[in-house]
Design a protein around this motif. Structure first.
Motif, PDB file in Angstrom:
ATOM      1  N   ALA A  13     -25.768 -57.285  24.768  1.00  0.00           N
ATOM      2  CA  ALA A  13     -24.603 -57.203  25.756  1.00  0.00           C
ATOM      3  C   ALA A  13     -24.199 -55.770  25.607  1.00  0.00           C
ATOM      4  CB  ALA A  13     -23.622 -57.962  25.077  1.00  0.00           C
ATOM      5  N   ALA A  17     -23.911 -53.476  29.007  1.00  0.00           N
ATOM      6  CA  ALA A  17     -22.468 -52.922  29.311  1.00  0.00           C
ATOM      7  C   ALA A  17     -22.759 -51.251  29.252  1.00  0.00           C
ATOM      8  CB  ALA A  17     -21.438 -53.626  28.354  1.00  0.00           C
ATOM      9  N   TYR A  45     -22.324 -63.177  23.692  1.00  0.00           N
ATOM     10  CA  TYR A  45     -21.676 -63.036  25.003  1.00  0.00           C
ATOM     11  C   TYR A  45     -22.286 -63.440  26.366  1.00  0.00           C
ATOM     12  CZ  TYR A  45     -19.636 -58.975  22.132  1.00  0.00           C
ATOM     13  OH  TYR A  45     -19.223 -58.316  21.189  1.00  0.00           O
ATOM     14  N   VAL A  50     -19.821 -59.572  29.829  1.00  0.00           N
ATOM     15  CA  VAL A  50     -20.551 -58.172  30.169  1.00  0.00           C
ATOM     16  C   VAL A  50     -19.959 -57.562  31.257  1.00  0.00           C
ATOM     17  CG1 VAL A  50     -22.309 -57.049  30.776  1.00  0.00           C
ATOM     18  CG2 VAL A  50     -22.811 -58.938  29.091  1.00  0.00           C
ATOM     19  N   ARG A  54     -17.571 -54.015  31.470  1.00  0.00           N
ATOM     20  CA  ARG A  54     -18.053 -52.881  32.311  1.00  0.00           C
ATOM     21  C   ARG A  54     -16.637 -52.505  32.829  1.00  0.00           C
ATOM     22  NH1 ARG A  54     -23.390 -55.637  35.293  1.00  0.00           N
ATOM     23  NH2 ARG A  54     -24.958 -54.907  33.555  1.00  0.00           N
TER      24      ARG A  54
END
Length: 138
Positions: A13, A17, A45, A50, A54
């Motif tokens: 994850a 990200a 996750y 994710v 972001r």
């Protein structure tokens, strides 16, 4: 795979990200992203998590504090929930209109309370909104 399925370990994850795993742990502690846990308490996750990571990175880069980001995410989640509720209500209204053409369907009060009405029944308060479909003549 569903976007809500918890499939990614913290290392994956973090890589998806473009963050350090310790940052994900901090965001979890702060409640910004809350991954699901396995029986052994490992974080898992989802794709949605994710995406949220972001989004946090973008907001942080724009100079928004973590508390501000938490509030923005909270409001976005609330809006999403309200949109789902509106879709559900629209579907219920549509079903009701199809099953009872030409009759009043419901009255909505100022507090958001909804009351079903029988054909020919009027609301008691004048502040309520009444939705109906007129009978079509052929």
């Amino acid at each position: 795979m569903d976007e809500q399925s918890p499939v990614f370990a913290i290392a994956m994850a973090a890589e998806l990200a473009d963050m350090h795993p310790q940052t994900l742990r901090q965001y979890d502690r702060l409640g910004l992203v809350s991954p699901q846990r396995t029986a052994g308490k490992s974080r898992r996750y989802s794709l949605r998590d994710v995406e949220q990571l972001r989004e946090i990175a973008k907001l942080s880069a724009a100079g928004i504090t973590l508390e501000g980001i938490r509030r923005i995410l909270e409001l976005e989640n609330e809006v999403s929930g309200l949109r789902r509720r509106v879709r559900d209500l629209e579907a219920a209204l549509s079903d009701e209109l199809l099953s009872r053409p030409g009759s009043r369907v419901f009255a909505a009060g100022p507090a958001g309370d909804v009351t079903s009405l029988r054909h020919g029944t009027r609301t008691r308060r004048r502040t309520e909104v009444v939705v109906w479909q007129s009978k079509k003549t052929t």
